[in-house]
Design an enzyme around this catalytic site. Structure first.
Site, PDB file in Angstrom:
ATOM      1  N   GLU A 153       2.060  10.884  -3.605  1.00 14.91           N
ATOM      2  CA  GLU A 153       2.943  10.548  -2.474  1.00 14.91           C
ATOM      3  C   GLU A 153       4.068  11.579  -2.332  1.00 14.91           C
ATOM      4  O   GLU A 153       4.433  11.965  -1.229  1.00 14.91           O
ATOM      5  CB  GLU A 153       3.533   9.144  -2.626  1.00 14.91           C
ATOM      6  CG  GLU A 153       2.508   8.021  -2.593  1.00 14.91           C
ATOM      7  CD  GLU A 153       1.657   7.997  -1.336  1.00 14.91           C
ATOM      8  OE1 GLU A 153       2.095   8.525  -0.300  1.00 14.91           O
ATOM      9  OE2 GLU A 153       0.542   7.474  -1.404  1.00 14.91           O
ATOM     10  N   HIS A 208       0.854  -1.197   0.000  1.00  9.27           N
ATOM     11  CA  HIS A 208       0.000   0.000   0.000  1.00  9.27           C
ATOM     12  C   HIS A 208       0.890   1.248   0.000  1.00  9.27           C
ATOM     13  O   HIS A 208       1.739   1.413   0.883  1.00  9.27           O
ATOM     14  CB  HIS A 208      -0.902  -0.029   1.239  1.00  9.27           C
ATOM     15  CG  HIS A 208      -1.884   1.090   1.290  1.00  9.27           C
ATOM     16  ND1 HIS A 208      -3.109   1.022   0.673  1.00  9.27           N
ATOM     17  CD2 HIS A 208      -1.810   2.315   1.846  1.00  9.27           C
ATOM     18  CE1 HIS A 208      -3.758   2.152   0.868  1.00  9.27           C
ATOM     19  NE2 HIS A 208      -2.988   2.958   1.577  1.00  9.27           N
TER      20      HIS A 208
HETATM   21 ZN   LIG Z   1      -1.738  10.396   0.867  1.00  6.52          ZN
END
Ligand SMILES: [Zn+2]
Length: 602
Positions: free
Chosen positions: A374, A343
């Site tokens: 990210e 994940h």
């Molecule tokens: Zn995030």
């Protein structure tokens, strides 16, 4: 999609008794300064240890690394719990504004406060572990004689996404909801005990404590959320009515043409993201005409190149390149020789610039977007690293998730052309397809993102009692989402527990806020970048003006109340959902045409 930083999951109170001894002399401002220095040093040291243990555990899953990581988490949580209690000594001491804010944030660093009675503290810790493992180990077995065919949440998710067999979808949906009834009694006790802990440090209940984090009175914040929802609700109602119409065409009587939509037909076990049913609702002749996934696969684009493309986006805004350690220490691909948590997540190991991502990158459009998302966390973390330790966080918890998504909104066809992945951008007539896909994810999510904590706040305050847990849950799902279960759900069941964040006790309003804020940020930054196209066609790629605006806010961390930080980017102290409505304006118009004469709502 997650971040790891100074967040605290739980705090044990074993050391709470110790602080009583310090209360002989009245504390002074100098004591407060010294206290905060100790707190900062300790929290930083323990959080680095916690991050290191967590990183190794997720990159090398064994019983031992799990035990080490759990121990570090507990140490960190114990220390913060103790500090939060001790900080009450300075409630009436006159200290500079920054220090007052640090002391306030310290009290709010906890999602759950365990009661100071050691027996109750231990009971609560045990209950939390049991709730989490009941969910984590949760399986539904269609046939007890065939244990191999039992389904965990990953299997369930896949069927909900891919199957178009209404009977099967209903069966699997009902199956997953058999996992949660055993949590019901534990959950009720958890509410009692965690409320007790919250009251001990001066809050009305745990839900009031969660809302206190938003720099305004709890009631005012609740009203703010209603205001935002009212702004975007008309668009949701149209999307809901259009999807209901298409599902009726597909499934007939199983999907009634009016009223609420059955909860099991929307491509997701919680009906929180409808993008999996895009093929059922896709507008005719509005296919974008390209597939980024196909392009990446054809080019055999290596994961490292995808991440470099992400870095180049941020560099084009004026951010310094990622440090050498990022490239040496991150995990970019799934290792062949060991178990890892795949994940996607972003990490800030030492709170001083040792930032990393961990994802098992595949050449898909989804992962290409995830890279940009990210990295948003990592650039945020690096931007606020010079703030005092207690301020090294986002303006409020919605901001951290919103930043990465804001950048992901700039991954437009025009951007793909600029970086050489696409030869030409599709013309405007194809926009409806792209917008529909995005609306099924972002607009469909909003009522769900809102209602989880509407339910929990009322549970914590006592307005919803165990006798009506399930009824209140489905009342809210009907009110906000316009969805209904396939058959009546009694109080022998516990449907809220079938959603991870309830047994795991993670606040959820942050995701609603992030969904609203990312469009507000996008609109403001697109304006700074001088974009005059429709919002959904704007990319802030290569705009130093947008970049410096963004950086000005990121570097503030959580040093100021969030409305002041919002103003730095958006020029207003108010959150504003009109940006979402602007963004989806062409889709909104198109939905009006499709729905001519149809009634919206349920
Ligand atoms: Zn995030």
């Amino acid at each position: 999609m997650t971040i790891r930083m100074l967040s605290v999951v739980a705090a044990a109170a074993a050391l709470a008794a110790a602080c009583a001894n310090n209360q002989t002399a009245a504390p002074t401002a100098a004591d407060a300064t010294q206290f905060l220095a100790t707190v900062s040093d300790t929290m930083k040291r323990l959080s680095v240890e916690q991050n290191q243990a967590g990183w190794v555990q997720q990159n090398f899953i064994t019983d031992d690394t799990e035990a080490l990581a759990a121990r570090m988490n507990q140490r960190y949580a114990d220390a913060v719990g103790r500090f939060a209690r001790e900080s009450a000594r300075f409630d009436k001491v006159s200290v500079p504004a920054d220090q007052r804010r640090e002391l306030g944030l310290l009290k709010l660093a906890l999602v759950m406060v365990t009661p100071s009675d050691p027996k109750e503290g231990e009971e609560l810790t045990t209950i939390m572990a049991r709730l989490e493992s009941t969910y984590g180990r949760g399986k539904w077995c269609a046939d007890a004689a065939k244990p191999d065919a039992c389904m965990n949440i990953d299997d369930i998710t896949k069927v909900m996404a891919d199957s178009r067999d209404a009977a099967k979808l209903r069966q699997v949906w009902e199956g997953w909801h058999t996992v949660s009834p055993p949590m019901r009694k534990d959950y009720a006790r958890f509410v009692e005990l965690s409320n007790k802990g919250a009251r001990e440090i001066g809050f009305k209940d745990t839900g009031a404590m969660w809302r206190e984090k938003y720099d305004m009175p709890a009631e005012a914040f609740t009203k703010e959320l209603d205001r935002l929802w009212d702004q975007v609700r008309p668009l949701y109602l149209k999307l809901h009515a259009y999807v209901r119409m298409k599902l009726h065409e597909k499934y007939g009587d199983a999907a009634p043409a009016s009223g609420p939509i059955p909860a099991y037909l929307l491509g997701n076990i919680w009906a929180q993201d409808w993008s999996n049913i895009y093929p059922l609702v896709a507008p005719k002749n509005a296919d974008p005409g390209f597939s980024l996934t196909e392009i990446l696969k054809q080019r055999k684009m290596p994961p490292l190149d995808m991440i470099r493309a992400g870095e180049r986006f941020y560099s084009s805004l004026g951010f310094a390149p990622l440090p050498k350690t990022f490239w040496e220490r991150s995990l970019f691909i799934r290792p062949m020789d060991r178990e890892v948590v795949c994940h996607a997540s972003a990490w800030d190991i030492d709170l001083e610039g040792d930032v990393r991502i961990k994802m098992c990158t595949e050449p898909t459009a989804e992962d290409f977007t995830t890279v940009h998302h990210e990295l948003g966390h990592n650039y945020y973390q690096r931007a606020y690293k010079d703030q005092p330790v207690l301020f090294r966080d986002s303006a409020n918890d919605g901001f951290h998730e919103a930043i990465g998504d804001t950048i992901a909104l700039s991954v437009t066809p025009e951007y793909l052309v600029k970086i050489g992945l696409l030869s030409s951008a599709p013309d405007a007539s194809r926009d409806i397809g792209l917008l529909m896909k995005r609306a099924l994810e972002k607009v469909a999510f909003l009522p769900f993102g809102l209602l989880i904590d509407q339910w929990r706040w009322k549970v914590f305050s006592g307005e919803i009692t165990p006798a009506t847990y399930n009824k209140a849950w489905w009342d809210l799902r009907l009110k906000y989402q316009g969805i209904a279960p396939p058959s009546p759900r009694g109080e022998d069941l516990f449907d809220p527990g079938a959603k991870y964040h309830v047994p795991d006790n993670t606040p959820y309003t942050r995701y609603f806020l992030a969904d609203i804020l990312q469009f507000q940020f996008h609109r403001a930054l697109a304006k700074a970048a001088g974009c005059t196209s429709p919002l959904h066609r704007c990319s802030i790629y290569e705009s130093k003006d947008a970049g410096s605006k963004l950086n000005a806010m990121l570097s503030m961390g959580t040093s100021k109340p969030w409305p002041e930080e919002l103003e730095v980017i958006a020029g207003t102290k108010q959150m504003d959902a009109s940006a979402i409505v602007d963004y989806f304006a062409p889709l909104d118009k198109w939905l009006d045409e499709q729905l001519k004469g149809q009634k919206t709502g349920w």
